[in-house]
Design an enzyme around this catalytic site. Structure first.
Site, PDB file in Angstrom:
ATOM      1  N   LYS A   1      -3.721  82.060 -60.543  1.00  0.00           N
ATOM      2  CA  LYS A   1      -3.641  80.537 -60.472  1.00  0.00           C
ATOM      3  C   LYS A   1      -5.317  80.237 -61.014  1.00  0.00           C
ATOM      4  O   LYS A   1      -6.297  79.196 -60.564  1.00  0.00           O
ATOM      5  CB  LYS A   1      -3.370  79.227 -59.594  1.00  0.00           C
ATOM      6  CG  LYS A   1      -1.709  79.939 -58.804  1.00  0.00           C
ATOM      7  CD  LYS A   1      -1.587  78.955 -58.250  1.00  0.00           C
ATOM      8  CE  LYS A   1      -2.439  79.109 -56.855  1.00  0.00           C
ATOM      9  NZ  LYS A   1      -1.595  78.427 -55.746  1.00  0.00           N
TER      10      LYS A   1
ATOM     11  N   THR B   1      -3.055  65.540 -58.600  1.00  0.00           N
ATOM     12  CA  THR B   1      -2.285  67.335 -58.379  1.00  0.00           C
ATOM     13  C   THR B   1      -1.988  67.382 -56.907  1.00  0.00           C
ATOM     14  O   THR B   1      -2.114  69.085 -56.740  1.00  0.00           O
ATOM     15  CB  THR B   1      -2.964  67.632 -58.939  1.00  0.00           C
ATOM     16  OG1 THR B   1      -4.522  68.219 -58.408  1.00  0.00           O
ATOM     17  CG2 THR B   1      -3.369  67.614 -60.679  1.00  0.00           C
TER      18      THR B   1
ATOM     19  N   GLY C   1      -0.557  69.215 -53.618  1.00  0.00           N
ATOM     20  CA  GLY C   1       1.132  69.892 -53.504  1.00  0.00           C
ATOM     21  C   GLY C   1       1.508  71.037 -54.928  1.00  0.00           C
ATOM     22  O   GLY C   1       1.828  71.878 -53.865  1.00  0.00           O
ATOM     23  N   THR C   2       0.613  71.438 -55.554  1.00  0.00           N
ATOM     24  CA  THR C   2       0.548  72.366 -56.505  1.00  0.00           C
ATOM     25  C   THR C   2       0.901  73.522 -56.297  1.00  0.00           C
ATOM     26  O   THR C   2       1.590  73.968 -56.726  1.00  0.00           O
ATOM     27  CB  THR C   2      -0.785  72.423 -58.067  1.00  0.00           C
ATOM     28  OG1 THR C   2      -0.651  70.772 -57.833  1.00  0.00           O
ATOM     29  CG2 THR C   2      -0.330  72.746 -59.705  1.00  0.00           C
ATOM     30  N   GLY C   3      -0.402  74.158 -55.354  1.00  0.00           N
ATOM     31  CA  GLY C   3      -0.199  75.489 -54.710  1.00  0.00           C
ATOM     32  C   GLY C   3       1.267  75.625 -54.359  1.00  0.00           C
ATOM     33  O   GLY C   3       2.137  76.382 -54.382  1.00  0.00           O
ATOM     34  N   CYS C   4       1.900  75.041 -53.438  1.00  0.00           N
ATOM     35  CA  CYS C   4       2.526  75.240 -52.156  1.00  0.00           C
ATOM     36  C   CYS C   4       3.829  74.751 -53.275  1.00  0.00           C
ATOM     37  O   CYS C   4       5.181  75.348 -53.387  1.00  0.00           O
ATOM     38  CB  CYS C   4       2.690  73.895 -51.426  1.00  0.00           C
ATOM     39  SG  CYS C   4       1.468  73.527 -50.601  1.00  0.00           S
TER      40      CYS C   4
END
Length: 262
Positions: A174, A205, A207-210
């Site tokens: 990412k 932003t 929580g983007t990865g989850c």
């Protein structure tokens, strides 16, 4: 009606922006049935993580077996695993489950708070990554796991190869922390896809990865190929980032329900 079933194995975010809460919201938004194994409880809000308490391995095993043995799963997603003992237990459980696994090797929170013990890194490398269908590290997690530091898009393939060396079938690097256009690199070592999206001027932003990893798992549970699932997940999370909203005094969450309000 039988919905595809996705199991998230991760920590709880009391603020509702990341972790188990973000995973289940994503799964609902994408039309799959979400289930959960809670690995840790955090006291967390828009300003950061004020405390974290991991659950016993026995409790994590019991939750996992309870769901998988009765309900079954079409995909598993992992997030915060906290300790080497939990990493190794979850890797063992996944290896015995006939379903694709999306591993988000969570190391730190959006605010820089540690969510994985340093002593657990080797277990992630040697136990968890080898059972992953897709690993989804961000640039900080790549550096933490491999020592490779990505400075530009030209470094993404080198980072991907370093992660692939630990055994996941696919890796999604990412690149959201790079300047300019938001570009991610997906590869299995042979095929390569660069997924691009406009960068939105929005600080909310959390929580983007989850959210991205859960969206990938949801796509896999529906029967999509890895490239198809990742492409759809990228589109969903880009919209969620664009619609991220203020919450509390710090960094707000992405909007998991943006499509319902679009």
């Amino acid at each position: 009606m039988s919905l595809p079933r996705v199991l998230t194995v991760a920590g709880s975010d009391s603020g509702g922006g990341a972790g188990i809460q973000a995973d289940l919201k994503t799964m609902l938004a994408l039309g799959v049935h979400g289930m959960s194994v809670i690995t840790a409880v955090t006291a967390q809000n828009s300003l950061g993580v004020q405390g974290a308490w991991e659950l016993p391995v026995a409790a994590v095993r019991a939750q996992y077996r309870s769901v998988v043995d009765d309900i079954g799963v079409q995909a598993v997603k992992t997030g915060m695993l906290a300790s080497a003992e939990l990493v190794e237990a979850v890797a063992e459980l996944i290896s015995g489950t006939d379903a694709p696994a999306v591993v988000d090797p969570v190391g730190v929170s959006k605010h820089g708070d540690p969510l994985l013990a340093a002593s657990a890194l080797d277990s992630v490398r040697t136990k968890l990554l080898p059972v992953a269908t897709v690993a989804t590290p961000n640039l900080d997690e790549v550096a933490q796991l491999t020592g490779v530091r990505v400075q530009s898009e030209d470094d993404l393939r080198r980072a991907a190869d370093a992660v692939l060396a630990y055994g996941p079938r696919w890796v999604l690097i990412k690149g959201g922390h790079l300047a300019g256009e938001a570009v991610d690199l997906l590869t299995d070592g042979a095929d390569e896809y660069r997924l691009r999206a406009p960068r939105h001027d929005n600080r909310h932003t959390h929580g983007t990865g989850c959210t991205l990893a859960s969206a990938v798992a949801s796509g896999l549970a529906k029967g999509l190929s890895v490239p198809e699932a990742v492409t759809a997940a990228k589109e969903y999370v880009t919209g969620a980032i664009a619609a991220g909203f203020a919450l509390g005094a710090g960094i707000g969450p992405v909007d998991h329900g943006w499509r319902f309000r679009a």
